[in-house]
Design a protein around this motif. Structure first.
Motif, PDB file in Angstrom:
ATOM      1  N   GLN A  70      -1.292  -3.850   3.447  1.00  0.00           N
ATOM      2  CA  GLN A  70      -1.842  -3.724   2.100  1.00  0.00           C
ATOM      3  C   GLN A  70      -3.025  -4.684   1.927  1.00  0.00           C
ATOM      4  N   ASN A  71      -4.048  -4.163   1.297  1.00  0.00           N
ATOM      5  CA  ASN A  71      -5.232  -4.969   0.988  1.00  0.00           C
ATOM      6  C   ASN A  71      -5.674  -4.571  -0.417  1.00  0.00           C
ATOM      7  N   GLY A  72      -5.303  -5.381  -1.370  1.00  0.00           N
ATOM      8  CA  GLY A  72      -5.587  -5.043  -2.756  1.00  0.00           C
ATOM      9  C   GLY A  72      -4.781  -3.825  -3.160  1.00  0.00           C
ATOM     10  N   SER A  73      -5.501  -2.844  -3.646  1.00  0.00           N
ATOM     11  CA  SER A  73      -4.810  -1.620  -4.066  1.00  0.00           C
ATOM     12  C   SER A  73      -4.660  -0.619  -2.923  1.00  0.00           C
ATOM     13  N   GLU A  74      -5.296  -0.905  -1.810  1.00  0.00           N
ATOM     14  CA  GLU A  74      -5.191   0.009  -0.673  1.00  0.00           C
ATOM     15  C   GLU A  74      -3.923  -0.306   0.133  1.00  0.00           C
TER      16      GLU A  74
END
Length: 277
Positions: free
Chosen positions: A55-59
């Motif tokens: 996960q990276n932020g909302s991604e």
């Protein structure tokens, strides 16, 4: 993202390997939060799906791998021989894989592979049950029965002597057996139970008859053998009369012999004088 091997037996580890780029947070189900790349050992106790989440932020990206846990398997469970006589033993052998624990009724916990000598106490059969327990409590059982066989009785000797027998004499019955617990002896009008081996003497019957012996084992199986006894009829009155006549003749001969006298003394002297002349 790899999980190797894809299939394992109970209590065996798998290797989880991963590498993720551009992710602020990485986690693997069953392992929790992990570094962006790495290798871990994991021991599954059941079929398990491991899910990698990056996960990276909302991604958010996920990937999954499934590992199968093999349940216990009883590859061999046998008795040699499968049948024994009462009091004899057999060899129980087994081979189990993918198990964390193996037990056999009556023997307790045993190695995954082995042999034991067993002697059944039951009168007819004995059943042995093996239970294999694997990861996650998976179990596998098998059973086998050891049959007890009772050999058929048989005669190894059977004699009736003398044959023929005179009606005023006795005859002898002799027998030997194998695998018998009792022998019934039937002679003419009489019958009696006796030991598996033995002999008996009986008076001759008035006429010929069949002598029958029946051997029986503990299971109730029976085997019979027979011989015809021939009887030579003896006239008791004639035998007695002949004996009396013989005795009388012998008595008369003895009396005659005791009544005879030797030559007179004068005759002897005369004979001697004549001889000297």
């Amino acid at each position: 993202f790899e999980v190797t091997p894809a299939r394992v037996s109970g209590n065996q580890p798998v290797t989880v390997t991963w590498r993720v780029k551009n992710a602020a947070q990485v986690s693997i189900s069953e392992l929790g939060k992990v570094e962006a790349s790495g290798t871990r050992k994991f021991i599954p106790n059941k079929d398990t799906t491991l899910t990698l989440t990056a996960q990276n932020g909302s991604e958010r990206e996920t990937d999954a791998r499934t590992v199968s846990v093999l349940g216990p398997e009883v590859r061999e469970f046998k008795l040699t021989p499968p049948q024994v006589k009462k009091g004899q033993s057999a060899v129980l052998s087994w081979n189990v894989v993918n198990a964390t624990e193996v037990s056999i009724d009556g023997l307790g916990t045993v190695p995954a592979r082995g042999k034991r000598t067993v002697t059944p106490r039951d009168e007819t059969s004995a059943t042995y049950v093996i239970t294999a327990t694997g990861a996650g409590g998976l179990t596998k059982s098998a059973n086998i029965r050891l049959d007890l066989v009772t050999p058929r009785p048989e005669f190894t000797q059977f004699e009736v002597t003398p044959n023929p027998v005179k009606s005023n004499e006795q005859f002898r019955i002799i027998w030997k057996t194998k695998n018998a617990s009792v022998v019934n002896v039937q002679y003419g009008q009489g019958a009696e139970d006796s030991a598996p081996s033995g002999e008996t003497i009986k008076p001759a019957p008035p006429t010929g008859t069949s002598i029958t012996l029946t051997a029986r084992n503990d299971a109730g199986e029976q085997v019979a053998v027979s011989k015809q006894l021939n009887v030579t009829l003896v006239d008791e009155a004639a035998v007695a009369a002949a004996a009396a006549e013989k005795a009388a003749q012998e008595n008369a001969a003895g009396t005659s012999a005791s009544g005879q006298t030797g030559p007179a003394d004068d005759d002897i002297i005369d004979a001697e004088i004549v001889d000297e002349g």
